[in-house]
Design a protein around this motif. Structure first.
Motif, PDB file in Angstrom:
ATOM      1  N   ALA B 157      14.178  -8.737 -21.207  1.00 52.19           N
ATOM      2  CA  ALA B 157      14.975  -9.646 -21.370  1.00 52.19           C
ATOM      3  C   ALA B 157      15.328  -9.962 -22.878  1.00 52.19           C
ATOM      4  O   ALA B 157      16.569 -10.375 -23.066  1.00 52.19           O
ATOM      5  CB  ALA B 157      14.007 -11.170 -21.210  1.00 52.19           C
ATOM      6  N   VAL B 158      14.361  -9.351 -23.912  1.00 50.73           N
ATOM      7  CA  VAL B 158      15.170  -9.215 -25.241  1.00 50.73           C
ATOM      8  C   VAL B 158      16.135  -8.520 -25.389  1.00 50.73           C
ATOM      9  O   VAL B 158      17.257  -8.631 -26.272  1.00 50.73           O
ATOM     10  CB  VAL B 158      13.637  -9.062 -26.161  1.00 50.73           C
ATOM     11  N   ALA B 159      16.167  -7.198 -24.914  1.00 51.51           N
ATOM     12  CA  ALA B 159      17.185  -6.319 -24.924  1.00 51.51           C
ATOM     13  C   ALA B 159      18.604  -6.796 -24.461  1.00 51.51           C
ATOM     14  O   ALA B 159      19.426  -6.647 -24.935  1.00 51.51           O
ATOM     15  CB  ALA B 159      16.822  -4.887 -24.203  1.00 51.51           C
ATOM     16  N   ILE B 160      18.272  -7.590 -23.182  1.00 49.81           N
ATOM     17  CA  ILE B 160      19.646  -8.179 -22.726  1.00 49.81           C
ATOM     18  C   ILE B 160      20.200  -9.235 -23.555  1.00 49.81           C
ATOM     19  O   ILE B 160      21.250  -9.404 -23.805  1.00 49.81           O
ATOM     20  CB  ILE B 160      19.398  -8.632 -21.271  1.00 49.81           C
ATOM     21  N   ALA B 161      19.129  -9.992 -23.999  1.00 52.10           N
ATOM     22  CA  ALA B 161      19.825 -11.203 -25.151  1.00 52.10           C
ATOM     23  C   ALA B 161      20.325 -10.466 -26.243  1.00 52.10           C
ATOM     24  O   ALA B 161      21.369 -11.112 -26.780  1.00 52.10           O
ATOM     25  CB  ALA B 161      18.387 -11.981 -25.527  1.00 52.10           C
ATOM     26  N   ARG B 162      19.754  -9.253 -26.824  1.00 54.65           N
ATOM     27  CA  ARG B 162      20.554  -8.696 -27.919  1.00 54.65           C
ATOM     28  C   ARG B 162      21.875  -8.392 -27.461  1.00 54.65           C
ATOM     29  O   ARG B 162      22.876  -8.599 -28.301  1.00 54.65           O
ATOM     30  CB  ARG B 162      19.422  -7.515 -28.286  1.00 54.65           C
TER      31      ARG B 162
END
Lengths: 327, 261
Positions: B157-162
């Motif tokens: 999720a953090v990777a997608i948010a980035r």
């Protein structure tokens, strides 16, 4: 127990090292109540540990990237000889003051560019090379110590402020303030600027840094240049304190710098550590030496103890990593 | 999905050689805004090569790319990123030692430029990260949490948010659920749907039919480096898609199923 309390464990991780320093000081005071806390001894500890502190601050930046710089001791040697030669050649003192840091930065650039452009497998190789090259150059320039430097050149490493309360030579050394100023500057750079955070990111996951658009090689060149810069400052302080440049200056000091950084809680795996911890690591090694000297214990025991502390410090890091990694 | 309008990102007649090997042969590709496209194919079918061309990591040997109706040329991933094409890597490519918000803005930190350095405005970075995570309905304890403390799904999720922090228009995901525990897969797929709602085009390479049939609108298959099939999800079924991966068409559902172990 600690693992069940993240607040406590975070506190210990950040400030536990300070507790170690305090405990050591208490033990030293208990064994040598008359001498240890004397103004003379305390200012001596500060004076003696200023140049190792500079080396350790530079080494810290490299270790954050999971790298290593074995050349700092030799770079210190090269810089101190260059300072002495420049001084004896009648160079005006403001320029002589710049010689150390400039020689350091130049050596660091050689390390960083060599490592990144030749794509060597590990900075160990490049800096092992420059460890030998810089020491060889040093001896080519002068095989004998050169002493008797200008007052202004000695000033950063020698000046002690008695503040009207200490009897000279006791007092707070200027070199101590320089170390604090460098530490604060480095802290700001590492924690508040984008390049500082990129240095930590490279230590955490170089691939992540790369795909985030960070030019990893360029940052690494800066990292080794910064490390060299601090080795040059260390040379200036040592030159001032000893009033000389000598070709064997700094032999083996790279290992003390690495030890101090690791004892201070920085991770050999990269990406972790604090400036405060590094200073504490330097102080722990300094206090250990001082305490054993005051108690007339053989310097060989100092080596054995420091060796043990390094192993324990890295073991603590291994445990911490294991606890942090999710199954 | 309005397929009549010109697609957001298009590849026309793309061929890619690696020495004597032809990795892609005259491949056509398109994706629309707000569309989730599943890309399937066997290992070596050319999926990853195509994605690397779309994200600027490789340049096509022949053929060209069209973005928002204009021909574009990506000489590096940075250029693709600047116009809004982002890649989410299979291994997340996050720095575990850094907190969530720093990972999101890594390399693009907000702050004041001072002589080549940026003095980071940490409060602003935290605030922006929190707002962005809220927009994507990603819940974390705190944006200050180091990424290494997160589960695989949270990391994804953090990777997608980035990838979406700077108004991405196309997000390319390489096997986004391959490294996740089963119970976390659903959350990541829902996140893909949220991206679609925000008008982002999502391109997802996946081997998992469940993922494709849950999150995608359309599926395209590559076989031996060439276009093999392309269909809206409603007009196909799992077994047919599995057949495409194997390079077979018009087989019975029973036969396609038998070929998969």
């Amino acid at each position: 127990m600690i693992s069940n309390n993240p607040g406590l464990s975070r506190f210990l991780e950040s400030y536990g090292i300070i507790l170690v320093v305090i405990v050591m000081m208490a033990i030293l005071y208990a064994t040598q109540p008359a001498t240890f806390l004397s103004a003379g001894n305390l200012s001596n500890i500060l004076k003696q540990n200023a140049y190792p502190a500079m080396l350790a601050l530079g080494m810290f930046v490299v270790i954050i990237t999971a790298g290593i710089d074995l050349s700092v001791g030799s770079v210190l040697g090269l810089a101190i000889i260059c300072i002495a030669v420049a001084d004896k050649a009648g160079t005006p003192w403001p320029l002589v003051l710049l010689v150390g840091p400039l020689v350091g930065i130049a050596s660091g650039l050689v390390n960083g560019l060599g490592y990144t452009m030749l794509k060597l497998p590990h900075p160990f190789i490049m800096t092992l090379g420059t460890l030998n090259i810089a020491r060889g150059l040093t001896s080519l320039i002068s095989q004998a110590p050169i002493s008797g430097l200008q007052t202004e050149v000695r000033y950063p490493g020698q000046k002690v402020f008695d503040l009207g309360i200490f009897t000279p030579p006791a007092g707070i050394p200027l070199s101590f303030f320089l170390v604090i100023a460098c530490a604060v500057g480095l802290w700001f750079f590492l924690n508040r600027t984008n390049m500082g955070r990129h240095i930590f990111a490279i230590g955490g996951n170089p691939q992540a840094a790369r795909v985030s658009g960070i030019d990893v090689d360029r940052v690494l060149v800066y990292v080794y240049a910064i490390c060299g810069f601090f080795a040059g400052l260390a040379a200036l302080l040592l030159a001032g304190r000893t009033d000389s440049g000598f070709p064997l200056a700094g032999v083996g000091n790279e290992l003390d710098a690495i030890a101090a950084v690791i004892i201070g809680g920085a991770s050999f795996f990269g990406g972790r550590g604090t400036v405060l911890g590094v200073l504490a690591g330097v102080l722990i090694m300094g206090l250990l030496r001082n305490g054993l000297n005051l108690n007339n214990i053989s310097p060989f025991w100092q080596q054995i103890l420091i060796g043990l502390i390094i192993i324990i410090a890295v073991y603590i890091d291994v445990l911490r990593r294991r606890a942090a990694t999710r199954k | 999905m309005n397929t009549a309008a010109s697609p957001l990102l298009e590849a026309k007649g793309v061929t890619k050689y690696f020495g004597a090997i032809t990795a892609l042969r005259n491949v056509n590709f398109h994706v629309n805004s707000g569309e989730a496209l599943g890309v399937v194919g066997d290992n070596g079918a050319g999926k990853s090569t195509l994605m690397k061309i779309l994200s600027g990591l490789y340049q096509p040997s022949e053929g060209h790319l069209i973005f928002e109706g204009r021909p574009v040329h990506f000489s590096s991933p940075r250029i693709a990123r600047n116009i809004g094409i982002e890649m989410v890597y299979q291994d997340f490519a996050l720095a575990g030692n850094l907190p969530i918000y720093e990972n999101i803005y890594l390399g693009r930190e907000p702050g004041i430029r001072v002589g080549g350095l940026t003095i980071i405005d940490k409060a602003k970075a935290r605030e922006m990260a929190q707002a962005h995570l809220d927009k994507l309905k990603i819940h974390v304890k705190s944006v200050d949490q180091p990424v290494e403390e997160l589960s695989g799904g949270q990391r994804q999720a953090v990777a997608i948010a980035r990838a979406t922090a700077f108004d991405a228009k196309v997000v390319i995901m390489d096997e986004p659920t391959a490294a996740l525990a089963i119970k976390e897969v659903g959350k990541v797929l829902d996140l893909i749907k949220t991206l679609k709602d925000h008008g982002v085009a999502v391109i997802m390479i996946s081997h998992r039919m469940d993922d494709i049939f849950y999150a995608c609108d359309r599926v395209m298959a590559l076989f031996h480096g060439a276009n093999f099939a392309d269909s809206p999800l409603g007009k196909t079924n799992r077994n047919e898609v599995i057949g495409w991966i194997m390079g077979t068409k018009d087989h019975t559902a029973q036969l396609a199923h038998d070929r998969v172990h």
